[in-house]
Design a protein around this motif. Sequence first.
Motif, PDB file in Angstrom:
ATOM      1  N   ILE A  32       0.854  -1.206   0.000  1.00 21.78           N
ATOM      2  CA  ILE A  32       0.000   0.000   0.000  1.00 21.78           C
ATOM      3  C   ILE A  32       0.883   1.248   0.000  1.00 21.78           C
ATOM      4  O   ILE A  32       1.762   1.404   0.851  1.00 21.78           O
ATOM      5  CB  ILE A  32      -0.942  -0.012   1.235  1.00 21.78           C
ATOM      6  N   ASN A  33       0.661   2.121  -1.001  1.00 18.97           N
ATOM      7  CA  ASN A  33       1.452   3.359  -1.039  1.00 18.97           C
ATOM      8  C   ASN A  33       0.601   4.612  -0.803  1.00 18.97           C
ATOM      9  O   ASN A  33       1.137   5.704  -0.645  1.00 18.97           O
ATOM     10  CB  ASN A  33       2.268   3.468  -2.346  1.00 18.97           C
ATOM     11  N   VAL A  34      -0.717   4.467  -0.787  1.00 20.74           N
ATOM     12  CA  VAL A  34      -1.605   5.619  -0.557  1.00 20.74           C
ATOM     13  C   VAL A  34      -2.617   5.252   0.525  1.00 20.74           C
ATOM     14  O   VAL A  34      -3.273   4.208   0.432  1.00 20.74           O
ATOM     15  CB  VAL A  34      -2.388   5.974  -1.846  1.00 20.74           C
ATOM     16  N   VAL A  35      -2.762   6.113   1.529  1.00 20.78           N
ATOM     17  CA  VAL A  35      -3.749   5.853   2.579  1.00 20.78           C
ATOM     18  C   VAL A  35      -4.758   6.989   2.629  1.00 20.78           C
ATOM     19  O   VAL A  35      -4.388   8.173   2.618  1.00 20.78           O
ATOM     20  CB  VAL A  35      -3.087   5.680   3.964  1.00 20.78           C
ATOM     21  N   ILE A  36      -6.021   6.596   2.651  1.00 23.48           N
ATOM     22  CA  ILE A  36      -7.087   7.578   2.825  1.00 23.48           C
ATOM     23  C   ILE A  36      -7.568   7.457   4.263  1.00 23.48           C
ATOM     24  O   ILE A  36      -8.008   6.381   4.693  1.00 23.48           O
ATOM     25  CB  ILE A  36      -8.228   7.330   1.818  1.00 23.48           C
ATOM     26  N   ILE A  37      -7.437   8.547   5.005  1.00 21.35           N
ATOM     27  CA  ILE A  37      -7.829   8.538   6.423  1.00 21.35           C
ATOM     28  C   ILE A  37      -9.192   9.214   6.533  1.00 21.35           C
ATOM     29  O   ILE A  37      -9.329  10.420   6.273  1.00 21.35           O
ATOM     30  CB  ILE A  37      -6.779   9.259   7.293  1.00 21.35           C
ATOM     31  N   ALA A  38     -10.201   8.419   6.868  1.00 23.92           N
ATOM     32  CA  ALA A  38     -11.577   8.950   6.973  1.00 23.92           C
ATOM     33  C   ALA A  38     -12.205   8.464   8.280  1.00 23.92           C
ATOM     34  O   ALA A  38     -13.350   8.014   8.311  1.00 23.92           O
ATOM     35  CB  ALA A  38     -12.397   8.516   5.759  1.00 23.92           C
ATOM     36  N   THR A  39     -11.416   8.575   9.339  1.00 22.39           N
ATOM     37  CA  THR A  39     -11.889   8.180  10.672  1.00 22.39           C
ATOM     38  C   THR A  39     -12.376   9.416  11.423  1.00 22.39           C
ATOM     39  O   THR A  39     -12.135  10.551  10.976  1.00 22.39           O
ATOM     40  CB  THR A  39     -10.713   7.533  11.446  1.00 22.39           C
ATOM     41  N   PRO A  40     -13.025   9.224  12.569  1.00 22.51           N
ATOM     42  CA  PRO A  40     -13.397  10.390  13.379  1.00 22.51           C
ATOM     43  C   PRO A  40     -12.202  11.324  13.593  1.00 22.51           C
ATOM     44  O   PRO A  40     -11.057  10.872  13.752  1.00 22.51           O
ATOM     45  CB  PRO A  40     -13.882   9.742  14.686  1.00 22.51           C
ATOM     46  N   ASP A  41     -12.498  12.608  13.597  1.00 27.87           N
ATOM     47  CA  ASP A  41     -11.460  13.657  13.590  1.00 27.87           C
ATOM     48  C   ASP A  41     -10.395  13.474  14.669  1.00 27.87           C
ATOM     49  O   ASP A  41      -9.230  13.796  14.459  1.00 27.87           O
ATOM     50  CB  ASP A  41     -12.109  15.030  13.803  1.00 27.87           C
ATOM     51  N   GLN A  42     -10.824  12.976  15.818  1.00 24.39           N
ATOM     52  CA  GLN A  42      -9.911  12.838  16.964  1.00 24.39           C
ATOM     53  C   GLN A  42      -8.754  11.892  16.657  1.00 24.39           C
ATOM     54  O   GLN A  42      -7.727  11.927  17.326  1.00 24.39           O
ATOM     55  CB  GLN A  42     -10.673  12.283  18.186  1.00 24.39           C
ATOM     56  N   GLU A  83      -2.867  10.719  15.049  1.00 27.99           N
ATOM     57  CA  GLU A  83      -2.132   9.467  15.302  1.00 27.99           C
ATOM     58  C   GLU A  83      -1.964   8.674  14.003  1.00 27.99           C
ATOM     59  O   GLU A  83      -0.897   8.124  13.705  1.00 27.99           O
ATOM     60  CB  GLU A  83      -2.890   8.630  16.337  1.00 27.99           C
ATOM     61  N   GLN A  84      -3.019   8.633  13.208  1.00 27.25           N
ATOM     62  CA  GLN A  84      -2.962   7.837  11.973  1.00 27.25           C
ATOM     63  C   GLN A  84      -2.077   8.505  10.925  1.00 27.25           C
ATOM     64  O   GLN A  84      -1.329   7.828  10.205  1.00 27.25           O
ATOM     65  CB  GLN A  84      -4.392   7.574  11.470  1.00 27.25           C
ATOM     66  N   ILE A  85      -2.126   9.834  10.849  1.00 26.68           N
ATOM     67  CA  ILE A  85      -1.232  10.549   9.916  1.00 26.68           C
ATOM     68  C   ILE A  85       0.221  10.266  10.290  1.00 26.68           C
ATOM     69  O   ILE A  85       1.045   9.907   9.435  1.00 26.68           O
ATOM     70  CB  ILE A  85      -1.495  12.078   9.953  1.00 26.68           C
ATOM     71  N   GLU A  86       0.538  10.419  11.567  1.00 25.58           N
ATOM     72  CA  GLU A  86       1.931  10.242  11.999  1.00 25.58           C
ATOM     73  C   GLU A  86       2.420   8.821  11.694  1.00 25.58           C
ATOM     74  O   GLU A  86       3.533   8.637  11.193  1.00 25.58           O
ATOM     75  CB  GLU A  86       2.070  10.568  13.487  1.00 25.58           C
ATOM     76  N   THR A 138      -7.349  20.439  17.468  1.00 22.56           N
ATOM     77  CA  THR A 138      -6.686  21.330  18.424  1.00 22.56           C
ATOM     78  C   THR A 138      -5.435  21.923  17.800  1.00 22.56           C
ATOM     79  O   THR A 138      -4.860  21.350  16.864  1.00 22.56           O
ATOM     80  CB  THR A 138      -6.237  20.562  19.695  1.00 22.56           C
ATOM     81  N   ARG A 139      -5.003  23.034  18.351  1.00 19.96           N
ATOM     82  CA  ARG A 139      -3.794  23.686  17.847  1.00 19.96           C
ATOM     83  C   ARG A 139      -2.581  22.774  18.025  1.00 19.96           C
ATOM     84  O   ARG A 139      -1.702  22.703  17.167  1.00 19.96           O
ATOM     85  CB  ARG A 139      -3.596  25.022  18.584  1.00 19.96           C
ATOM     86  N   GLU A 140      -2.554  22.081  19.162  1.00 20.79           N
ATOM     87  CA  GLU A 140      -1.430  21.175  19.428  1.00 20.79           C
ATOM     88  C   GLU A 140      -1.326  20.108  18.324  1.00 20.79           C
ATOM     89  O   GLU A 140      -0.245  19.842  17.790  1.00 20.79           O
ATOM     90  CB  GLU A 140      -1.674  20.518  20.789  1.00 20.79           C
ATOM     91  N   ASP A 141      -2.463  19.512  17.975  1.00 24.68           N
ATOM     92  CA  ASP A 141      -2.455  18.466  16.934  1.00 24.68           C
ATOM     93  C   ASP A 141      -2.112  19.047  15.565  1.00 24.68           C
ATOM     94  O   ASP A 141      -1.394  18.425  14.769  1.00 24.68           O
ATOM     95  CB  ASP A 141      -3.811  17.754  16.879  1.00 24.68           C
ATOM     96  N   ILE A 142      -2.636  20.246  15.283  1.00 26.78           N
ATOM     97  CA  ILE A 142      -2.330  20.890  13.989  1.00 26.78           C
ATOM     98  C   ILE A 142      -0.814  21.095  13.858  1.00 26.78           C
ATOM     99  O   ILE A 142      -0.205  20.747  12.839  1.00 26.78           O
ATOM    100  CB  ILE A 142      -3.045  22.268  13.891  1.00 26.78           C
TER     101      ILE A 142
END
Length: 344
Positions: A68-78, A82-85, A103-107
């Motif tokens: 897998i080289n492309v991931v689509i993240i469509a989970t609840p915003d919270q 974690e999934q991006i990282e 949140t600003r921290e997560d952004i």
Amino acid sequence: MKVENLVVGVIGLGMGRAHLEGAIKYGAQVGLICDTNPAKLKEWGNHNNIPEEKWTTDWHDIVNNKDINVVIIATPDQQHREQIEACLEAGKHIMCEKPLALTREDIDAIVKAVEAHPECKFMVGQICRFTPAFVKAKKIIESGAIGDIYFVESEYAHDYQHMFEGGKKHWRADPVRNGVVGGGCHAVDLIRWLIGDDPNEIYAYGTHKLLPEVPYHDANIAIMKFPNEIMSKVFVSTGCKRDYTMRTLVYGTKGTLIFDNRSDTMQGFFADEKGHGASGKPVIIPVDINNHNATAEFKEFADCLVNDTPIATTVYEGAKTIVACLSIVEASNTGKIINPDYNF
Ligand SMILES: NC(=O)c1ccc[n+]([C@@H]2O[C@H](COP(=O)([O-])OP(=O)(O)OC[C@H]3O[C@@H](n4cnc5c(N)ncnc54)[C@H](O)[C@@H]3O)[C@@H](O)[C@H]2O)c1
């Protein structure tokens, strides 16, 4: 790279199923689909003829899958951060649903993580930039037909009441997932995109009359000042008693546009050669209706991967939209004028 070399993993099959169908339609391969709810895997796996060995309830299987080289993240915003990282660490290209984070921290953390992985392309799914009426409005504005913009008004009016009925605990009832950041980000992003700039001063009010289940204002109104004498107003209601709409007005020095995401026409008013606007009849401009144009969104991302073209909705675009939304929330809660900080 060719489009058929894109091997996609999709995490979350709510909105994610539209992205999955966009990816299939555009010719990408499906690597794995993931949802913690097996019924969703069965429903959307079977619907799209995806064999059972490509279904998983654990998103780490997507991260750890070398094909897998492309991931689509469509989970609840919270869960986005974690999934991006994790996906970046594993070298995946990512398309993540809006809002980038809550949140600003997560952004700030997401921006840093994306910057640390230039080998991975990252797109935030600001789907309104693919809605036909909004695309047409943007083109008309860029053509100069309505002159210089001095005011834009938009809204995100969407009744969430059904999500909270029957005592169900819904991730949208989290205090940090308020209506402005979670849903209003569509309207704020649209305004930023149409104007082509960022608000530098924001004042706002909030009320709470419709959704007793949520611990935040269920309606907000914000006034936003942009550079170059441009003003804007945004209304967000997550308990409104009407169908979902994003009615939008753009006032320019030579004309005015009125449109939304649910109508098959938009109205344009164009001043005559003397500059008079009052006597003009609206020009009715036909538009397609496609409120969740996930195929066009995936196509743009795939084109960026295949042809190395730049991504329009970068991590910075997603981040600035949320910073503006967080400023609206802060202004509503404190009664203060907020100057958003776009330094990431
Ligand atoms: N672009 C748009 O117009 C639009 C519209 C709706 C939602 N969204 C965004 O899309 C995302 C998903 O929203 P939704 O409306 O689809 O929500 P949803 O609750 O309808 O669906 C989310 C799905 O993800 C699954 N899920 C939850 N945690 C998971 C995990 N850890 N691993 C795998 N699956 C998991 C759930 O079982 C559910 O099926 C959110 O970020 C939301 O803000 C965007």
